[in-house]
Design a protein around this motif. Structure first.
Motif, mmCIF file in Angstrom:
data_model
loop_
_atom_site.group_PDB
_atom_site.id
_atom_site.type_symbol
_atom_site.label_atom_id
_atom_site.label_comp_id
_atom_site.label_asym_id
_atom_site.label_seq_id
_atom_site.Cartn_x
_atom_site.Cartn_y
_atom_site.Cartn_z
ATOM 1 N N ASP A 156 0.838 -1.190 0.000
ATOM 2 C CA ASP A 156 0.000 0.000 0.000
ATOM 3 C C ASP A 156 0.884 1.255 0.000
ATOM 4 O O ASP A 156 1.517 1.585 0.997
ATOM 5 N N GLY A 157 0.890 1.928 -1.124
ATOM 6 C CA GLY A 157 1.756 3.083 -1.295
ATOM 7 C C GLY A 157 1.504 4.168 -0.270
ATOM 8 O O GLY A 157 2.427 4.851 0.185
ATOM 9 N N ASN A 158 0.247 4.313 0.097
ATOM 10 C CA ASN A 158 -0.118 5.321 1.076
ATOM 11 C C ASN A 158 0.590 5.080 2.402
ATOM 12 O O ASN A 158 1.149 5.998 3.006
ATOM 13 N N THR B 113 4.396 5.610 2.126
ATOM 14 C CA THR B 113 4.722 7.033 2.197
ATOM 15 C C THR B 113 4.611 7.543 3.629
ATOM 16 O O THR B 113 5.461 8.303 4.100
ATOM 17 N N ALA B 114 3.570 7.110 4.338
ATOM 18 C CA ALA B 114 3.396 7.568 5.715
ATOM 19 C C ALA B 114 4.587 7.163 6.567
ATOM 20 O O ALA B 114 5.119 7.959 7.353
ATOM 21 N N ILE C 64 7.538 9.296 5.713
ATOM 22 C CA ILE C 64 7.463 10.628 6.307
ATOM 23 C C ILE C 64 8.000 10.577 7.736
ATOM 24 O O ILE C 64 8.760 11.436 8.167
ATOM 25 N N HIS D 54 8.983 5.616 -3.711
ATOM 26 C CA HIS D 54 7.926 6.346 -3.019
ATOM 27 C C HIS D 54 8.446 7.667 -2.453
ATOM 28 O O HIS D 54 7.787 8.683 -2.536
ATOM 29 N N PHE E 150 7.239 11.280 -3.478
ATOM 30 C CA PHE E 150 6.708 12.150 -2.433
ATOM 31 C C PHE E 150 7.413 13.510 -2.439
ATOM 32 O O PHE E 150 6.780 14.568 -2.381
ATOM 33 N N PHE F 9 -4.970 10.326 1.987
ATOM 34 C CA PHE F 9 -3.574 9.919 2.069
ATOM 35 C C PHE F 9 -2.908 10.555 3.284
ATOM 36 O O PHE F 9 -3.190 11.700 3.616
ATOM 37 N N TYR F 10 -2.022 9.805 3.876
ATOM 38 C CA TYR F 10 -1.308 10.346 5.022
ATOM 39 C C TYR F 10 -0.489 11.569 4.630
ATOM 40 O O TYR F 10 -0.334 12.506 5.391
ATOM 41 N N GLY G 219 6.397 4.569 -9.908
ATOM 42 C CA GLY G 219 6.568 3.392 -9.066
ATOM 43 C C GLY G 219 5.888 3.516 -7.718
ATOM 44 O O GLY G 219 6.292 2.900 -6.742
ATOM 45 N N ASP G 220 4.832 4.325 -7.658
ATOM 46 C CA ASP G 220 4.121 4.527 -6.399
ATOM 47 C C ASP G 220 2.969 3.528 -6.302
ATOM 48 O O ASP G 220 2.189 3.373 -7.238
ATOM 49 N N HIS G 221 2.879 2.890 -5.161
ATOM 50 C CA HIS G 221 1.868 1.845 -5.005
ATOM 51 C C HIS G 221 0.575 2.344 -4.367
ATOM 52 O O HIS G 221 -0.203 1.576 -3.854
ATOM 53 N N ARG G 222 0.366 3.620 -4.398
ATOM 54 C CA ARG G 222 -0.758 4.150 -3.623
ATOM 55 C C ARG G 222 -2.129 3.709 -4.122
ATOM 56 O O ARG G 222 -3.083 3.713 -3.370
ATOM 57 N N ILE H 82 -2.887 0.737 -5.276
ATOM 58 C CA ILE H 82 -3.113 -0.702 -5.180
ATOM 59 C C ILE H 82 -4.250 -0.985 -4.197
ATOM 60 O O ILE H 82 -5.114 -1.817 -4.439
ATOM 61 N N ASN H 83 -4.236 -0.251 -3.101
ATOM 62 C CA ASN H 83 -5.260 -0.451 -2.084
ATOM 63 C C ASN H 83 -6.673 -0.228 -2.637
ATOM 64 O O ASN H 83 -7.542 -1.079 -2.468
ATOM 65 N N LEU I 233 -3.162 -8.157 -1.726
ATOM 66 C CA LEU I 233 -3.770 -7.255 -0.752
ATOM 67 C C LEU I 233 -5.255 -7.557 -0.604
ATOM 68 O O LEU I 233 -5.810 -7.538 0.495
#
Lengths: 491, 568
Positions: free
Chosen positions: A191-193, A196-197, A200, A224, A228, B29-30, B77-80, B82-83, B115
C-alpha cells in the motif's frame, strides 16, 4: 499483561469521571472482578473504534506533561496502587455505560479542572493521599505508557491498521531496527499510502545519510520517497538524495525541470545558462545548450519585432500582425516565424532563417519544409520557386525537393496556390499514379493530359475530354493529341 | 492540499472564520494530512473520505476513474492505488459472491490480488455464502501490453473516444456534429439503441449500417401515408415518439461519422494506419521511420508523433541509437526542448528506448564490475537490468499468432477473430492472453510467452467454489485492467465472448450475444441495494460474458499525455 492493564486503568483514572465514584472505597475485592470485566469490555470498544482516543495521542499535546501526578502513583508502592486501583475501576465500571463521550472528553478537560482545584477537590485529595512527590522522578513515563496503549502493535499490525485507514502513532518505533522492520512491512503490504506515511516518519526521525543508505537497498520505498518529494516540492532534499545515489543524470534533469516554473523570460534564460554545466549525458548537454541559445535569440528577436510592430512602419507587420509572442516557442516554430517575417535578412542577423539553420544545424529537409510553408502562406511563389531550384556546377538549374513533390503540392494547395503554380510541381511528382490523382484533384488539366499521352492511354484520355470545359484550350489539346497519328496507343 | 491550506491561511489572516471540509475520494492519504499539519491548518479542517470505488459506465463496464494510476504506478513506481483496486475487488466479491478462479499477470496485478486476499481473510463473513456469480477473474497490468493501447482505434466506440474523448461514458458532440450552433452532451451506452449496434463495429461497416437504418426509418415514417384517422392516432401515440428518438440518435451518429471522416482525412489517417500496420508486422521499418520523421518535421501533433515513436520502439525492442538520436533531436526542435524530460520519462517506462545489444551490455558490465567495488557493481547491474527490460514484442507476436495470415480480403463485416478491431491486421495481445489462459484454465503451455512478458503471472482458485463448468457463473469473466483499458480491447473481448457463445450452435450471428448481464442499481455505500442478477444464457454451454473493471478508460493519447512533463 497486568502491567498493561494497570496502564489502561491509569487512563481511566485520569479521566474526570473518576471523581464521581470516589467515596465508594469499601468492598474492594468483591468489586474488583466486576470492574476488571468492565475495563476489559471497555477495551474492546476502544480497540474497535479508538479513533477518538488516538486523536489525543496523535495531536500529542498536554497528555504527558501535565498528567504526571496521576500517573506516577501507578508505579509506586503496591499498597497505594491497590487502593487506587479499586477506586479507579469502579470509576470505569460506572462509566462503562457512556463510553464514547468519555473518550472524546479527553484529558484536557481534566487539566482544566485540576488547575482550578475547586470542582475536583476529591480528586486532588486522592492524589495527595498516594503521595505524589515520591514518584516525581518518573515524570516522563506516563506519556510512554499512554502511547503503549494505542500503539502496542507489532510492525505488521501497525501496517495493517494503517492500511485500513486508521490512525496509528509511529513514535514507538525508535530504534533503527524497528523503523526498518516497519518500513519493510509497509512495502510488503503493497500500500503506497502506508509506505509514504512510514517514510514521512523516517524522514523526520532519521539523519539523511542513514535514511538514504537504507533506502538504497529498498528500491520500492525509494521510489515512493522520490515521488513524495517531487509532489511536495522538496527539491533540495530530493537533489541530496539523488546525489547520494549517484544518479547524476537525474539530478541534472530534476534541476532542469525547475525552469518550467520560472515565468519571467530573463530569469528563465539565466537559469538555463546555469543548467548547461549540469551533468547531463553528452547528447542532452547539447540539447540544453540549444535550449539556452534559442531562448536567448527569441528574447532578442522579440524585443526588436515588438518595437517594429509598435512603430507600424513595416508593411509586413501591419498586414500580418503577430498572433503571439515568439518567446518559449519550439525551434521549428521560430524558424517558421523568421521565414515569415525575416526571410530576406542577411545571415549575420540573429533573426535570419539562414542564421537559425546554421546555429541549430537544422536538417535540409526540415528547413525546406518550414520555409516552404511560410513563403506559401505569404503567397510568395517566387521564393517557393527559388527554394526548390538548385544549380549544378554546369549552371543548369534543376528542381529538387528533399521532402518529395507531393508534399510540396499539398502545402501549396493548402495555401490556395493558383493552378499555374500548382501545376508546375504536380508535374514533378514522380509516382505516376500519385501524379494523376493530384492533377485530377486539383484540376491541373495539362498535367493529366500529358500524363495520359505519355502512358499512351487513349481510353482514359478520351474519357477525360468530357471533363474539361467545352471549347476550352484543354479540349483542343486533347483533340490534337488524339488525332496525332504518330502515337502508338496501347488501347 | 497546499492550495487548500493557502486558502485557509489566507482566511485566517484576514480574520474570517469559516468551516472547512475536505472530502477525499476514494481515500485519504497520510501525505495529505502531513501537508495540512505542516501548513498549520490541521485542526481547522475536517476531513472525510468518500470510499468511491466503482462507477458503472455501462452494463458491462465498471471504471474506477483513476487515470492517475497509470502515471503514478508505471512511471513513478508509487503503489498508492493498489489499495483502492484491492478494495474494489473486495466490494465486487461481496456483491457477487466469491470468484471461482483468479488469473493475472503483472506486478501490480499480483500485489492487488495479494492485498485483496488479505482484506478478504479479515472480513470473511460478508461475501461468503453468496451464490457465486462471477466465475473467473483476470487481472492484467497495462505494461503487459502497451502495443495495443498505442494503436489507432478503428472500432466505432474507440474512434469516437480518440476523436471526441468520451468522459465517464458521455461525450460532447460539438457544433460540427450536431449541425447546429450548440454542442450536445450524449450518454453513450447500451441504452442508446443505435449506438449499441455500432459501437463494436469496424468503422467501415458503420456507414452501411447507418444508411440501412435510415432507410428503414424513412419507410416507417412513410407508412403514415394512406392511414385513416384511427391508424394515424395510434401511430402518433405509439410509434412516433420512438421513431423521433431513433431519428435523433441516427442523425447524431451520422454527424459524428462525418466529422470523424473529415478529421481523419486531414490527418492522413490511411497513411498512419498503413505505417502502424507495417510496424506491427515488422516490415519496411525504414519507411515507417521516415514517415515518423516527416510527421515530426511537419509538427503534425506532439502526441501523435510521440505515440508513433513509442510504437516503433516497442515493436522493435528499442530504436537503433542513430535513429533514436535523430528522432529525439527533431522532436525537441519541433515541439520544444523541455520534452527532454518527456523522453526521460518514456525511457524509464520502457516505452521509448535505445537499442543496446545484449552481448555488449553484459561485456561492459562485467568489465566495469571488475574495476569497481561490489556495492557499486550491484548498482550498475541494477541500472543495466532496468535498461534491458525488453518488450520482446516480435517474439510474442510470433508465438501467439497475433498477425493473422491473410488469404484474400479480411471481411470486416463478418469478423473471424479479434483482429477485426484493428482492421484485421493485429489481434490485441492483451485479449489474446486472456483468451489463451481461459482456454487452458491456467498458464500451462504458455511458459515461453510468460517469460517474454517478464513473468509475474499467477493463478489461483477459491476452493469453496465448486468448479462446475455447467454452472452459470462459470461463463462470467471479470477482466481487470490496471492502468487503463481501451474500447478496442473491450470490443475485442465482447466479440470473443460472443464467439465462444456461438460455438454452442447459434452460429456467428450478432443475436448470439450472451445475455448474462449485471444490472446495476444506484448504490450508496456499495453494499445492499445492488440488484445483481446475471440472467441465464440458455443455449450455449461454452459462451462467456466479459465484465470489465478498469482503473480508467484509456487510449493512446491519454497515455502519452500522462508521460509528458506538464508545463507549469
Amino acid at each position: 499483561m497486568s502491567r498493561v492493564r494497570a496502564d489502561e486503568e491509569e487512563y481511566w483514572h485520569s479521566s474526570k469521571f473518576r471523581a464521581f465514584t470516589f467515596d465508594d472505597e469499601d468492598d474492594e475485592l468483591s468489586q474488583l472482578k466486576e470492574s476488571k470485566r468492565a475495563v476489559n469490555s471497555l477495551r474492546d470498544i476502544v480497540d474497535d473504534d479508538d479513533d477518538d482516543l488516538e486523536r489525543v495521542s496523535w495531536s500529542g499535546e498536554p497528555v504527558g506533561s501535565i498528567s504526571w501526578s496521576i500517573k506516577e502513583t501507578a508505579s509506586g508502592s503496591t499498597s497505594s496502587l491497590d487502593g487506587r486501583d479499586s477506586s479507579l475501576q469502579k470509576g470505569s465500571s460506572s462509566y462503562a455505560a457512556l463510553p464514547k463521550q468519555a473518550s472524546s472528553y479527553s484529558l484536557s478537560s481534566l487539566f482544566k479542572g485540576r488547575n482550578k482545584l475547586s470542582s475536583f477537590q476529591s480528586l486532588s485529595d486522592a492524589l495527595t493521599d498516594t503521595g505524589v512527590k515520591n514518584y516525581a522522578p518518573e515524570l516522563r513515563r506516563p506519556k510512554a505508557e499512554y502511547k503503549d496503549y494505542s500503539s502496542d502493535w507489532s510492525p505488521k499490525d501497525t501496517v495493517r491498521r494503517m492500511q485500513r485507514g486508521k490512525v496509528c502513532s509511529l513514535e514507538r518505533f525508535r530504534s533503527l531496527q524497528d523503523k526498518l522492520v516497519l518500513l519493510d512491512e509497509a512495502v510488503a503490504g503493497h500500500d503506497g499510502n502506508v509506505i509514504t506515511a512510514v517514510l514521512i516518519f523516517l524522514k523526520r526521525t532519521l539523519r539523511r545519510e542513514i535514511l538514504f543508505r537504507e533506502l538504497e537497498v529498498r528500491q520500492v520505498a525509494l521510489c515512493h520517497l522520490i515521488h513524495f518529494l517531487r509532489e511536495t516540492g522538496e527539491q533540495k532534499f530530493l537533489l541530496d538524495l539523488l546525489r547520494f545515489l549517484d544518479r547524476t543524470e537525474e539530478v541534472a534533469l530534476s534541476q532542469y525541470r525547475e525552469h518550467l516554473n520560472i515565468q519571467d523570460v530573463e530569469k528563465r534564460r539565466e537559469f538555463l545558462k546555469g543548467c548547461i554545466g549540469l551533468p547531463f549525458s553528452a547528447e542532452d548537454t547539447s540539447h540544453i545548450q540549444d535550449h539556452y541559445t534559442l531562448l536567448e535569440r527569441q528574447i532578442i528577436i522579440e524585443a526588436n519585432d515588438r518595437h517594429l510592430e509598435m512603430a507600424g512602419q513595416s508593411e509586413l507587420f501591419r498586414k500580418y500582425p503577430r498572433k503571439a509572442s515568439i518567446l518559449n516557442m519550439p525551434l521549428v516554430t521560430t524558424l517558421f516565424y523568421s521565414c515569415f517575417y525575416h526571410y530576406t535578412e542577411a545571415e549575420g542577423m540573429f533573426s535570419s532563417p539562414t542564421n537559425l539553420k546554421k546555429t541549430f544545424k537544422i536538417p535540409d529537409k526540415q528547413y525546406v519544409l518550414t520555409a516552404l510553408a511560410a513563403r506559401a502562406k505569404l503567397r510568395a511563389w517566387g521564393d517557393v520557386d527559388a527554394l526548390l531550384t538548385t544549380k549544378n556546377w554546369l549552371g543548369y538549374t534543376k528542381k529538387k525537393a528533399p521532402i518529395g513533390f507531393h508534399r510540396v503540392v499539398e502545402i501549396l494547395q493548402r495555401n490556395n496556390a493558383p493552378v499555374q503554380v500548382l501545376q508546375e510541381y504536380v508535374r514533378l511528382v514522380e509516382d505516376v499514379e500519385t501524379r494523376l490523382n493530384l492533377a485530377t484533384k486539383y484540376k491541373c488539366h495539362d498535367v493529366v493530359i500529358e500524363t495520359y499521352r505519355d502512358l499512351k492511354d487513349r481510353v482514359q484520355l478520351t474519357a477525360y475530354k468530357s471533363k474539361v470545359e467545352r471549347g476550352s484550350a484543354e479540349e483542343e489539346k486533347i483533340q490534337n493529341i488524339l488525332s496525332n497519328m504518330q502515337i502508338r496507343w496501347k488501347n | 492540499m497546499r492550495f487548500i491550506a493557502d486558502i485557509v491561511n489566507a482566511d485566517k489572516m484576514s480574520g474570517r472564520s469559516r468551516k472547512y471540509k475536505i472530502i477525499f475520494s476514494p481515500q485519504k492519504f497520510y501525505a495529505c494530512e502531513m501537508v495540512l499539519e505542516e501548513e498549520g491548518v490541521f485542526g481547522d479542517v475536517t476531513c472525510d473520505e468518500w470510499s468511491f470505488y466503482l462507477l458503472p459506465l455501462d452494463e458491462d463496464i465498471i471504471s474506477m476513474e483513476l487515470p492517475e494510476f497509470f502515471r503514478d504506478y508505471f512511471l513513478e513506481g508509487d503503489h498508492r492505488w493498489i489499495n483502492p483496486v484491492a478494495r474494489a475487488l473486495q466490494l465486487l466479491n461481496s456483491l457477487y459472491g466469491p470468484f471461482g478462479r483468479t488469473y493475472g499477470i503483472g506486478r501490480s496485478a499480483k500485489m492487488s490480488y495479494e492485498l485483496w486476499r488479505d482484506l478478504e481473510e479479515e472480513s470473511e463473513s460478508e461475501g461468503q455464502g453468496r451464490k457465486p456469480e462471477i466465475g473467473h477473474v483476470f487481472l492484467m497490468d497495462r505494461d503487459t501490453d502497451y502495443v495495443t493501447a498505442l494503436c489507432s482505434q478503428v472500432v466505432y466506440e474507440g474512434l469516437v473516444d480518440d476523436t471526441f474523448r468520451i468522459k465517464c461514458g458521455s461525450v460532447d458532440f460539438g457544433p460540427e456534429v450536431t449541425s447546429s450552433d450548440k454542442s450536445i452532451k450524449v450518454l453513450l451506452n447500451s441504452q442508446d439503441k443505435v449506438f449499441s449496434q455500432i459501437r463494436n463495429e469496424h468503422f467501415s461497416s458503420v456507414f452501411g449500417f447507418l444508411s440501412q437504418k435510415s432507410r428503414n426509418l424513412q419507410a416507417q415514417y412513410d407508412r403514415r401515408r394512406g392511414m385513416d384517422i384511427k391508424q394515424m392516432k395510434d401511430f402518433v401515440s405509439q410509434e412516433l415518439k420512438g421513431l423521433k428518438q431513433e431519428h435523433r440518435l441516427l442523425s447524431l451518429h451520422i454527424g459524428a461519422c462525418e466529422s470523424i471522416m473529415k478529421k481523419k482525412t486531414k490527418q492522413d489517417f490511411q497513411e498512419t494506419i498503413k505505417a502502424e500496420h507495417s510496424l506491427l508486422e515488422g516490415f519496411d521499418i525504414r519507411e515507417s521511420t521516415s514517415f515518423i520523421e516527416e510527421h515530426i518535421d511537419r509538427q503534425v501533433s506532439p502526441i501523435e508523433s510521440l505515440r508513433l515513436m513509442c510504437l516503433l520502439s516497442i515493436t522493435e525492442n528499442g530504436l537503433v541509437p542513430k535513429d533514436y538520436r535523430s528522432l529525439k533531436t527533431q522532436y525537441l526542435q519541433s515541439y520544444g526542448p523541455e520534452h527532454l524530460l518527456t523522453f526521460h520519462n518514456l525511457k524509464r517506462m520502457g516505452l521509448l528506448t535505445e537499442q543496446s545489444a545484449g552481448e555488449t551490455l553484459t561485456a561492459v558490465e562485467s568489465k566495469v564490475s571488475k574495476l569497481v567495488t561490489d556495492r557499486a557493481a550491484g548498482k550498475i547491474t541494477d541500472a543495466f537490468s532496468s535498461l534491458a527490460r525488453k518488450s520482446n514484442f516480435r517474439a510474442i507476436s510470433k508465438k501467439l499468432g497475433l498477425i493473422p495470415r491473410l488469404d484474400g480480403e479480411y471481411d470486416l463485416k463478418m469478423p473471424r477473430d479479434m483482429a477485426y478491431v484493428f482492421g484485421g491486421a493485429y489481434v490485441p495481445l492483451s485479449c489474446k492472453i486472456i483468451e489463451q489462459v481461459l482456454e487452458r484454465r491456467g498458464w500451462q503451455g504458455l511458459e515461453e510467452v510468460v517469460r517474454l512478458l517478464n513473468g509475474n503471472e499467477f493463478s489461483a482458485s477459491d476452493s469453496t467454489v465448486e468448479d462446475n463448468p455447467a454452472c452459470e457463473a462459470q461463463r462470467v469473466v471479470l477482466a481487470v485492467f490496471l492502468g487503463g483499458c481501451t474500447f478496442s480491447e473491450i470490443a475485442a473481448l465482447r466479440f470473443l465472448g460472443k464467439e465462444r457463445g456461438g460455438e454452442g450452435g447459434e452460429g456467428k450471428g450478432r443475436e448470439g450475444k450472451g445475455s448474462a448481464r449485471l444490472s446495476w442499481g444506484m448504490h450508496g455505500d456499495g453494499s445492499g441495494s445492488v440488484a445483481a442478477a446475471p440472467q441465464h444464457c440458455p443455449a450455449s454451454p461454452t459462451g462467456c460474458k466479459f465484465i470489465f473493471l478498469t482503473t480508467a478508460i484509456t487510449n493512446s493519447a491519454r497515455m502519452m499525455e500522462a508521460t509528458i512533463e506538464a508545463k507549469a
